[in-house]
Design a protein around this motif. Structure first.
Motif, mmCIF file in Angstrom:
data_model
loop_
_atom_site.group_PDB
_atom_site.id
_atom_site.type_symbol
_atom_site.label_atom_id
_atom_site.label_comp_id
_atom_site.label_asym_id
_atom_site.label_seq_id
_atom_site.Cartn_x
_atom_site.Cartn_y
_atom_site.Cartn_z
ATOM 1 N N GLU A 1 -8.412 -2.190 2.628
ATOM 2 C CA GLU A 1 -7.516 -3.337 2.797
ATOM 3 C C GLU A 1 -6.697 -3.219 4.074
ATOM 4 O O GLU A 1 -6.472 -4.208 4.779
ATOM 5 C CB GLU A 1 -6.582 -3.477 1.595
ATOM 6 C CG GLU A 1 -5.640 -4.674 1.719
ATOM 7 C CD GLU A 1 -4.715 -4.846 0.531
ATOM 8 O OE1 GLU A 1 -3.841 -5.726 0.598
ATOM 9 O OE2 GLU A 1 -4.861 -4.107 -0.463
ATOM 10 N N LEU B 1 0.856 -1.196 0.000
ATOM 11 C CA LEU B 1 0.000 0.000 0.000
ATOM 12 C C LEU B 1 0.888 1.240 0.000
ATOM 13 O O LEU B 1 1.063 1.917 1.010
ATOM 14 C CB LEU B 1 -0.931 -0.009 1.215
ATOM 15 C CG LEU B 1 -1.904 -1.181 1.291
ATOM 16 C CD1 LEU B 1 -2.835 -1.025 2.489
ATOM 17 C CD2 LEU B 1 -2.711 -1.326 0.010
ATOM 18 N N THR C 1 -3.335 1.664 -5.561
ATOM 19 C CA THR C 1 -3.684 1.514 -4.156
ATOM 20 C C THR C 1 -3.511 2.840 -3.432
ATOM 21 O O THR C 1 -2.683 3.674 -3.804
ATOM 22 C CB THR C 1 -2.778 0.465 -3.469
ATOM 23 O OG1 THR C 1 -1.420 0.940 -3.473
ATOM 24 C CG2 THR C 1 -2.846 -0.866 -4.168
#
Length: 245
Positions: free
Chosen positions: A200, A183, A191
């Motif tokens: 997430e 990430l 992302t």
């Protein structure tokens, strides 16, 4: 006594539920958020790594060490066989999990064992494999001297708890490392950055909390002496096969 038994049952059922949730969450994270599974050296192969490591070093291992506390009508021989059998499955799965990570690193020219997570993880796997092998020879083979079994028993118990704690540390640090590496956000990334707490990140952080809670419940059961099965605390020179009948 009834109060102690009810308390144990509540905690044991809680540990089973938490263990199930740990496996479910790590499978969903790798299978849904990270794209699924393969065994081809790609990121999809690496997705096996967290699934296999959490399942083996945390959930199966935790359940194996609790077998001597569960009030089942099993003989000492059957408990030892079940304990060793569950741990054997865990050993195989964690070795597959390590292989998935090493294969992925090799296929993508990524250095091996450079992070703190990888150091604690490889030490945990090595100690686990050694512990299982020594335990098999010492406690299941009939010709092992009683003096050696009695000497090794407290070391085996202490090492078992230490390996479980190391497994928890490795799993939690691995979840965090995976999120930090994937990430990243920025230009060209699909992302959001980890510090923006995308869905997430929330999901994987929740997995980490579940792993920690499972570990705490297992350790509470293990460290509560009132739930010890005293008849299994001492080794004897009675053949184990005689206890199987």
């Amino acid at each position: 006594m009834m109060h102690l038994r009810v308390s144990f049952n509540v905690l044991y059922i809680l540990s089973m539920c938490l263990g199930f949730l740990c496996v479910m969450f790590v499978c969903l994270w790798s299978g849904t958020w990270r794209g699924g599974f393969a065994w081809d050296g790609s990121f999809l192969q690496f997705n096996w790594h967290p699934v296999l490591m959490v399942t083996s070093l945390v959930v199966l291992y935790g359940n194996a060490v609790l077998l001597y506390r569960v009030p089942l009508p099993w003989s000492k021989w059957w408990r030892k066989v079940a304990h060793a059998g569950l741990l054997l499955v865990a050993v195989v799965l964690c070795l597959l999990g390590v292989s998935a990570a090493f294969d992925f690193h090799s296929a993508n020219n990524i250095p091996h064992l450079y992070s703190l997570h990888s150091w604690t993880g490889i030490v945990t796997v090595a100690l686990f494999t050694l512990q299982w092998s020594v335990g098999l020879g010492a406690f299941l083979l009939p010709w092992t001297p009683l003096a050696f079994k009695s000497f090794l028993k407290p070391i085996h118990v202490w090492m078992g708890m230490a390996i479980f704690i190391l497994g928890l540390i490795s799993s939690l640090s691995g979840i965090n490392e995976k999120l930090l590496l994937t990430l990243v956000g920025g230009n060209g990334s699909n992302t959001e950055p980890y510090n923006a707490l995308p869905a997430e990140a929330l999901f994987a952080n929740s997995l980490g909390i579940l792993v920690a809670m499972f570990g705490l419940v297992v350790l509470k059961i293990l460290f509560s002496k009132e739930w010890n099965n005293t008849e299994f605390e001492q080794e004897s020179d009675r053949p184990l096969l005689a206890d199987a009948r």
